[in-house]
Design an enzyme around this catalytic site. Sequence first.
Site, PDB file in Angstrom:
ATOM      1  N   SER A  73      -1.310  19.815 -14.261  1.00 25.97           N
ATOM      2  CA  SER A  73      -1.789  20.954 -13.480  1.00 25.97           C
ATOM      3  C   SER A  73      -3.292  20.921 -13.239  1.00 25.97           C
ATOM      4  CB  SER A  73      -1.412  22.269 -14.181  1.00 25.97           C
ATOM      5  OG  SER A  73      -1.938  22.309 -15.503  1.00 25.97           O
ATOM      6  N   ASP A 116      -6.039  32.931 -16.438  1.00 22.04           N
ATOM      7  CA  ASP A 116      -5.066  32.490 -17.439  1.00 22.04           C
ATOM      8  C   ASP A 116      -5.730  31.883 -18.669  1.00 22.04           C
ATOM      9  OD1 ASP A 116      -5.864  29.955 -16.614  1.00 22.04           O
ATOM     10  OD2 ASP A 116      -3.933  29.373 -15.795  1.00 22.04           O
ATOM     11  N   HIS A 145      -6.915  27.016 -16.817  1.00 20.42           N
ATOM     12  CA  HIS A 145      -7.208  26.124 -15.701  1.00 20.42           C
ATOM     13  C   HIS A 145      -8.565  26.431 -15.056  1.00 20.42           C
ATOM     14  CE1 HIS A 145      -2.778  26.178 -16.085  1.00 20.42           C
ATOM     15  NE2 HIS A 145      -2.891  24.895 -15.799  1.00 20.42           N
TER      16      HIS A 145
END
Length: 235
Positions: free
Chosen positions: A59, A208, A211
């Site tokens: 990711s 979050d 990231h």
Amino acid sequence: MLNRFMTYGFCFAILQLLIACSPVVEENSTPVEQQQATSDTAGEPAVEAKTLILVFGDSLYAGYGLAPDEGFAPELQKALNDAGQDVKVHNAGVSGDTTAAGLRRMDFVLDSLSRKPDLVLLGLGGNDLLRGLKPADTLANMEAMVKKLSDQDIPVMLTGMLAPPNLGKEFSDQFNVIYPGLAKKYEASLYPFFMAGVVGRSDLILPDGIHPNAEGIDVIVERIAPDVEKLLQEQ
């Protein structure tokens, strides 16, 4: 070098605490096409560039939580193009991928390209850390991918990860040598820590807590692009 590893390890420990309070992305939880933030512009014909770079990771490469033009691949392509390099960066980042998942799909990705890439940036291992997978398994999977690329005479740049200290000294000692060891064994290039300059800075991380946001990607690209450009010039 030791001080740099200790600094990164401390920063990653902060990230680990944030992750404990955040949802974990399930491996291959959405179709690959939705997980990859490609640098292509929809509706425009593909233009063959002189140099093809494949970025193959999880990711952090895929551009999770970002607009299609804000992820690592399109921003790296822009930086290299601005530096005068005729480069196309193909994004093969998939959210949730472990090294085992990456190994399973590598042949498919390589076969799907229009030609053999001139350089592969290989960045997996973060999800292995989050799941507490054995460093020996991570090493085996990473080596299989590096060897696969080496056997096809495809240059590789490894973008490493570092184990947080809270996983224990034995685990950290086994994990943190994976990327430098493989780089030395296969004469690959090494960028020691992909999240360098971003971890521990809340202004560069998405809500979050995991990231990089668009500004964080800018920091990463600013740091890594000169290394990539140097590699291209040496070819």
